[in-house]
Motif scaffolding. Sequence first.
Motif, PDB file in Angstrom:
ATOM      1  N   PRO A  19       1.053  -1.177  -0.077  1.00  0.00           N
ATOM      2  CA  PRO A  19      -0.157   0.038   0.011  1.00  0.00           C
ATOM      3  C   PRO A  19       0.990   1.342  -0.116  1.00  0.00           C
ATOM      4  O   PRO A  19       0.405   2.243  -0.785  1.00  0.00           O
ATOM      5  N   ASP A  20       1.858   1.444   0.859  1.00  0.00           N
ATOM      6  CA  ASP A  20       2.710   2.366   0.856  1.00  0.00           C
ATOM      7  C   ASP A  20       3.327   2.623  -0.728  1.00  0.00           C
ATOM      8  O   ASP A  20       3.517   3.811  -1.029  1.00  0.00           O
ATOM      9  N   ASP A  21       3.728   1.775  -1.270  1.00  0.00           N
ATOM     10  CA  ASP A  21       4.480   1.888  -2.590  1.00  0.00           C
ATOM     11  C   ASP A  21       3.225   2.299  -3.606  1.00  0.00           C
ATOM     12  O   ASP A  21       3.512   3.184  -4.502  1.00  0.00           O
ATOM     13  N   PHE A  22       2.011   1.922  -3.472  1.00  0.00           N
ATOM     14  CA  PHE A  22       0.852   2.615  -4.257  1.00  0.00           C
ATOM     15  C   PHE A  22       0.812   4.096  -3.798  1.00  0.00           C
ATOM     16  O   PHE A  22       0.756   4.630  -4.922  1.00  0.00           O
ATOM     17  N   LYS A  23       0.753   4.504  -2.757  1.00  0.00           N
ATOM     18  CA  LYS A  23       0.783   5.875  -2.559  1.00  0.00           C
ATOM     19  C   LYS A  23       1.749   6.706  -3.060  1.00  0.00           C
ATOM     20  O   LYS A  23       1.634   7.666  -3.621  1.00  0.00           O
TER      21      LYS A  23
ATOM     22  N   ASP B 109       5.800  -4.960   7.730  1.00  0.00           N
ATOM     23  CA  ASP B 109       4.998  -4.530   8.727  1.00  0.00           C
ATOM     24  C   ASP B 109       3.685  -5.447   8.354  1.00  0.00           C
ATOM     25  O   ASP B 109       3.373  -6.248   7.697  1.00  0.00           O
ATOM     26  N   GLU B 110       2.504  -4.843   9.497  1.00  0.00           N
ATOM     27  CA  GLU B 110       1.359  -5.813   9.170  1.00  0.00           C
ATOM     28  C   GLU B 110       0.458  -5.243   8.034  1.00  0.00           C
ATOM     29  O   GLU B 110      -0.356  -6.185   7.573  1.00  0.00           O
ATOM     30  N   ARG B 111       0.821  -4.277   7.059  1.00  0.00           N
ATOM     31  CA  ARG B 111       0.232  -4.104   5.815  1.00  0.00           C
ATOM     32  C   ARG B 111       1.367  -4.247   4.709  1.00  0.00           C
ATOM     33  O   ARG B 111       0.866  -4.163   3.759  1.00  0.00           O
ATOM     34  N   HIS B 112       2.436  -4.815   4.888  1.00  0.00           N
ATOM     35  CA  HIS B 112       3.251  -5.164   3.906  1.00  0.00           C
ATOM     36  C   HIS B 112       4.082  -6.425   4.236  1.00  0.00           C
ATOM     37  O   HIS B 112       4.924  -6.416   5.317  1.00  0.00           O
ATOM     38  N   LYS B 113       3.732  -7.256   3.435  1.00  0.00           N
ATOM     39  CA  LYS B 113       4.325  -8.749   3.725  1.00  0.00           C
ATOM     40  C   LYS B 113       5.900  -8.799   3.498  1.00  0.00           C
ATOM     41  O   LYS B 113       6.421  -9.757   3.824  1.00  0.00           O
TER      42      LYS B 113
END
Length: 161
Positions: A25-29, A146-150
């Motif tokens: 998700p952070d990479d998409f952002k 982290d919990e959002r990034h495997k």
Amino acid sequence: MITMIAAAGENNELGKDNGLLWHLPDDFKRFKQLTTGHHIIMGRKTFESFPRPLPNRTHLIITRNKDYKKEGAVVVHSMEEALKISEKDDQPFIIGGGEIYKMGLPFTDKIELTRVHGTFPDADTFFPSFPEKEWLLISEVEHEKDERHKFSFSYQTWVRK
């Protein structure tokens, strides 16, 4: 400045079956932040993998199919044609897929590469190798899993020497 933007695994893996191998998700952002307001150059399969055109960007689709038309996008038949159309943009982005990256590399001044720290043996699409002696790594920012990034990953910015 022509910029290539991609996320690739340790062995330059990009995807499989026209999809991504990870969810970051952070990479998409970051992708959205960097590309919004610019021309984005891609192949037909990459465009068709989106649920709809990405907002606030001019989509340039490179395809060999002379009859291909897509509402909300400009269809072209070469990298040179795509770059000519985007020449008023101070930073058009080449966003994939694998063949488009290969075509675009000789024209590219900068690479925004998210290096995903993992290997993906099932991949069928790859980012082209680029001779690091011709490029300078000017920035690298680590992102732990982290919990959002495997997977952990690094944002790398390369510029042509």
